[in-house]
Design a protein around this motif. Structure first.
Motif, mmCIF file in Angstrom:
data_model
loop_
_atom_site.group_PDB
_atom_site.id
_atom_site.type_symbol
_atom_site.label_atom_id
_atom_site.label_comp_id
_atom_site.label_asym_id
_atom_site.label_seq_id
_atom_site.Cartn_x
_atom_site.Cartn_y
_atom_site.Cartn_z
ATOM 1 N N VAL A 149 4.656 2.598 1.151
ATOM 2 C CA VAL A 149 3.272 2.281 1.581
ATOM 3 C C VAL A 149 2.417 2.094 0.391
ATOM 4 C CG1 VAL A 149 0.928 3.334 2.446
ATOM 5 C CG2 VAL A 149 3.197 3.700 3.745
ATOM 6 N N ILE A 150 2.542 2.832 -0.628
ATOM 7 C CA ILE A 150 2.007 2.662 -2.102
ATOM 8 C C ILE A 150 2.182 1.388 -2.713
ATOM 9 C CG2 ILE A 150 1.585 3.597 -4.393
ATOM 10 C CD1 ILE A 150 1.865 6.387 -2.829
ATOM 11 N N ALA A 151 3.520 1.403 -2.849
ATOM 12 C CA ALA A 151 4.311 0.123 -3.411
ATOM 13 C C ALA A 151 3.387 -1.290 -2.825
ATOM 14 C CB ALA A 151 5.663 0.067 -3.488
ATOM 15 N N ARG A 152 3.513 -1.384 -1.333
ATOM 16 C CA ARG A 152 3.319 -2.288 -0.513
ATOM 17 C C ARG A 152 1.685 -2.431 -0.682
ATOM 18 N NH1 ARG A 152 5.201 -3.062 5.199
ATOM 19 N NH2 ARG A 152 7.331 -3.401 4.046
ATOM 20 N N THR A 153 0.871 -1.641 -0.725
ATOM 21 C CA THR A 153 -0.441 -1.593 -1.041
ATOM 22 C C THR A 153 -0.874 -2.380 -2.274
ATOM 23 O OG1 THR A 153 -0.925 0.418 0.010
ATOM 24 C CG2 THR A 153 -2.677 -0.378 -0.938
ATOM 25 N N MET A 189 -1.837 -2.035 7.532
ATOM 26 C CA MET A 189 -0.699 -1.556 6.917
ATOM 27 C C MET A 189 -0.050 -0.754 7.825
ATOM 28 S SD MET A 189 0.987 -0.682 4.199
ATOM 29 C CE MET A 189 0.108 -1.564 2.878
ATOM 30 N N ALA A 190 -0.630 0.003 8.829
ATOM 31 C CA ALA A 190 0.207 0.787 9.669
ATOM 32 C C ALA A 190 1.127 0.178 10.473
ATOM 33 C CB ALA A 190 -0.842 1.461 10.728
ATOM 34 N N SER A 204 -4.203 6.556 10.918
ATOM 35 C CA SER A 204 -4.766 7.948 10.170
ATOM 36 C C SER A 204 -3.718 8.256 9.101
ATOM 37 C CB SER A 204 -4.805 8.972 11.408
ATOM 38 O OG SER A 204 -3.801 9.294 11.886
ATOM 39 N N SER A 205 -2.448 8.131 9.521
ATOM 40 C CA SER A 205 -1.561 8.388 8.365
ATOM 41 C C SER A 205 -1.586 7.500 6.982
ATOM 42 C CB SER A 205 0.055 8.628 8.932
ATOM 43 O OG SER A 205 0.135 9.255 9.914
ATOM 44 N N VAL A 206 -1.859 6.394 7.306
ATOM 45 C CA VAL A 206 -2.267 5.576 6.094
ATOM 46 C C VAL A 206 -3.085 5.750 5.340
ATOM 47 C CG1 VAL A 206 -2.430 3.158 5.489
ATOM 48 C CG2 VAL A 206 -0.809 3.718 7.211
ATOM 49 N N ALA A 207 -4.382 5.994 6.260
ATOM 50 C CA ALA A 207 -5.574 6.604 5.517
ATOM 51 C C ALA A 207 -5.460 8.071 4.585
ATOM 52 C CB ALA A 207 -6.693 6.963 6.699
ATOM 53 N N ARG A 208 -4.595 8.933 5.276
ATOM 54 C CA ARG A 208 -4.392 10.128 4.476
ATOM 55 C C ARG A 208 -3.639 9.827 3.148
ATOM 56 N NH1 ARG A 208 -3.534 12.215 9.624
ATOM 57 N NH2 ARG A 208 -1.163 12.041 9.410
ATOM 58 N N TRP A 246 -3.652 6.694 1.515
ATOM 59 C CA TRP A 246 -4.608 6.097 0.442
ATOM 60 C C TRP A 246 -5.448 7.201 -0.149
ATOM 61 C CZ3 TRP A 246 -6.070 1.071 3.790
ATOM 62 C CH2 TRP A 246 -4.923 0.219 3.525
ATOM 63 N N ARG A 247 -5.924 7.847 0.584
ATOM 64 C CA ARG A 247 -6.848 9.140 0.176
ATOM 65 C C ARG A 247 -6.268 9.984 -0.762
ATOM 66 N NH1 ARG A 247 -9.003 10.006 4.626
ATOM 67 N NH2 ARG A 247 -7.650 11.616 5.298
ATOM 68 N N ALA A 248 -5.150 10.410 -0.669
ATOM 69 C CA ALA A 248 -4.241 11.316 -1.381
ATOM 70 C C ALA A 248 -4.135 10.710 -2.936
ATOM 71 C CB ALA A 248 -3.087 11.794 -0.942
ATOM 72 N N PHE A 249 -3.805 9.386 -2.916
ATOM 73 C CA PHE A 249 -3.579 8.667 -3.989
ATOM 74 C C PHE A 249 -4.653 7.893 -4.669
ATOM 75 C CE2 PHE A 249 0.549 9.773 -2.303
ATOM 76 C CZ PHE A 249 1.408 10.075 -3.575
ATOM 77 N N GLY A 250 -6.074 8.079 -4.010
ATOM 78 C CA GLY A 250 -7.166 7.300 -4.673
ATOM 79 C C GLY A 250 -6.889 5.848 -4.316
ATOM 80 N N LEU A 251 -6.403 5.108 -3.271
ATOM 81 C CA LEU A 251 -6.404 3.925 -3.169
ATOM 82 C C LEU A 251 -7.421 3.334 -2.211
ATOM 83 C CD1 LEU A 251 -2.667 3.378 -2.626
ATOM 84 C CD2 LEU A 251 -3.719 2.985 -4.792
ATOM 85 N N GLN A 252 -8.342 2.374 -2.377
ATOM 86 C CA GLN A 252 -9.284 1.859 -1.801
ATOM 87 C C GLN A 252 -9.349 0.269 -1.574
ATOM 88 O OE1 GLN A 252 -12.347 3.692 -3.663
ATOM 89 N NE2 GLN A 252 -12.706 5.247 -2.199
ATOM 90 N N PRO A 253 -8.242 -0.138 -0.955
ATOM 91 C CA PRO A 253 -8.004 -1.729 -0.794
ATOM 92 C C PRO A 253 -9.378 -2.399 -0.303
ATOM 93 C CG PRO A 253 -6.232 -0.672 0.056
ATOM 94 C CD PRO A 253 -7.174 0.335 -0.353
ATOM 95 N N HIS A 254 -10.209 -1.862 0.386
ATOM 96 C CA HIS A 254 -11.650 -2.497 0.879
ATOM 97 C C HIS A 254 -12.429 -2.775 -0.294
ATOM 98 C CE1 HIS A 254 -12.251 1.679 1.043
ATOM 99 N NE2 HIS A 254 -13.681 1.329 1.197
ATOM 100 N N ARG A 255 -12.500 -2.210 -1.372
ATOM 101 C CA ARG A 255 -13.312 -2.024 -2.414
ATOM 102 C C ARG A 255 -12.917 -2.963 -3.452
ATOM 103 N NH1 ARG A 255 -15.367 3.599 -4.512
ATOM 104 N NH2 ARG A 255 -16.900 1.746 -5.462
#
Length: 361
Positions: free
Chosen positions: A97-101, A117-118, A126-130, A132-141
């Motif tokens: 998930v991280i690599a694809r993001t 992504m899900a 919700s799993s994708v959101a967790r 992203w939140r854990a690794f500080g990823l914010q693709p929408h910003r």
């Protein structure tokens, strides 16, 4: 004597203080506070049944926490960590998930959403959101940046920051610029005022009633602003503003002007005037580095506080509003506090350049 004998419960002074603090503390969990009250009551020599009736719990609960405190002391009052349900998402799945993001985008969009992504990763949103939140990823910003290509960037930064942090004696440091094309806008229908539970409402469309230009000079020491309004912003208008500055600054002070590289600041007319007025010293900001000029921050405050939500039916009305804001500002001026040294700024820019160019690898 009926029942099994109870173990003696004696508190040290430190334990008593800690238990009383748990009872008084507003953020203590209700379960933990109850256990602390049970132990304090038992330490007073009361029977378990009496303690249960007084606190409003069962005799079995009192016996449980009394025994646990005797065996483990204060540590026994806290819940042991629980293992919880086993993980259903493996480390390999998280890495994917991280690599694809970071390395790809969806076919139908410019960036990933949790749902897209899900769908690709066969996970829940919700799993994708967790993850992203854990690794500080914010693709929408998205944020923008601009690096100066000025060959004298370092020298100019040190020069201007030096003026802010250690201004020369018997001199005034002024940040100068013009805010051009300020529009006098009026809404096409009356504004509906603020009401309880209802925000102020206005139409999305507007009528234009002309533009004006504000020439301004911010005194970095006091926060006072010298301002002048013109309908155009040529070198002749800028020269008129320089004469206004000269008239407002005591004759015994040198004047250091921090300005950008706009064309009207460098015409032969302006150069000749500076040559005839040696107490003026010009410090140009680096190309594409207007953030070094403190007047830009003051312009931003003017826009957000006074212009953006204002309505003006004519250019004259807009100019009157700006003059009123200048008067209010100068009644109780407050300077901006420049805190970063030149070395701090240059080091920060160096780190950013290394990160975006991969020069550090």
């Amino acid at each position: 004597m009926r029942g099994r004998p109870k173990a003696e419960l004696v508190l040290s002074e430190g334990e008593r203080n800690e238990l009383e603090a748990l009872v008084r503390r507003a953020k203590t969990g209700q379960a933990l506070a109850l256990r602390a009250r049970i132990v304090l009551a038992c330490a007073g020599g009361l029977d378990n049944q009496v303690v249960a009736a007084r606190i409003g719990t069962t005799k079995a609960t009192v016996s449980k926490w009394r025994c646990r405190f005797v065996r483990q002391r204060l540590d026994g009052l806290y819940d042991a960590p629980r293992s919880g349900a086993p993980r259903s998402i493996t480390d390999a799945k998280v890495d994917a998930v991280i690599a694809r993001t970071l390395e790809s985008v969806p076919r139908d969009a410019t960036h990933w959403s949790t749902r897209s992504m899900a769908e690709q990763a066969a996970l829940s949103a919700s799993s994708v959101a967790r993850i992203w939140r854990a690794f500080g990823l914010q693709p929408h910003r998205q944020e923008s940046f601009k690096l100066s290509s000025d060959p004298l960037f370092v020298d100019k930064v040190r020069d201007i920051v030096g003026l802010y942090l250690d201004p020369p004696l018997k001199a005034m440091v002024l940040c100068v610029d013009e805010k051009s094309q300020i529009q006098a806008l009026d809404r096409t229908q009356p504004i509906l005022p603020l009401a309880p539970g209802i925000p102020e409402r206005r139409t999305h469309d507007y009528m234009r009633h002309g533009t004006t230009t504000l020439f301004a000079a911010l005194d970095v020491a006091t926060g006072a602003v010298i301002g002048q309004l013109h309908r155009r912003h040529r070198s002749s208008e800028f020269l008129s503003f320089l004469r206004t500055i000269e008239a407002n600054v005591p004759a015994n002070l040198d004047i250091h002007l921090v300005m950008d590289n706009y064309g009207t600041h460098k015409t032969n007319l302006i150069k000749g005037w500076f040559a005839r007025h040696p107490r003026f010293h010009v410090h140009f900001t680096p190309t594409s580095a207007s953030w070094l000029n403190q007047i830009e921050r003051w312009f931003s405050t003017l826009t957000t506080r006074y212009i953006r939500r204002g309505t003006h039916r004519s250019t004259r009305e807009l100019e009157k509003a700006i003059r009123d804001y200048l008067a209010v500002n100068n009644e109780n001026p407050r300077p901006f506090q420049w805190t970063k040294s030149a070395d701090h700024i240059l080091t920060s820019i160096e780190r950013f350049c290394l990160r975006i160019s991969d020069a550090g690898h």
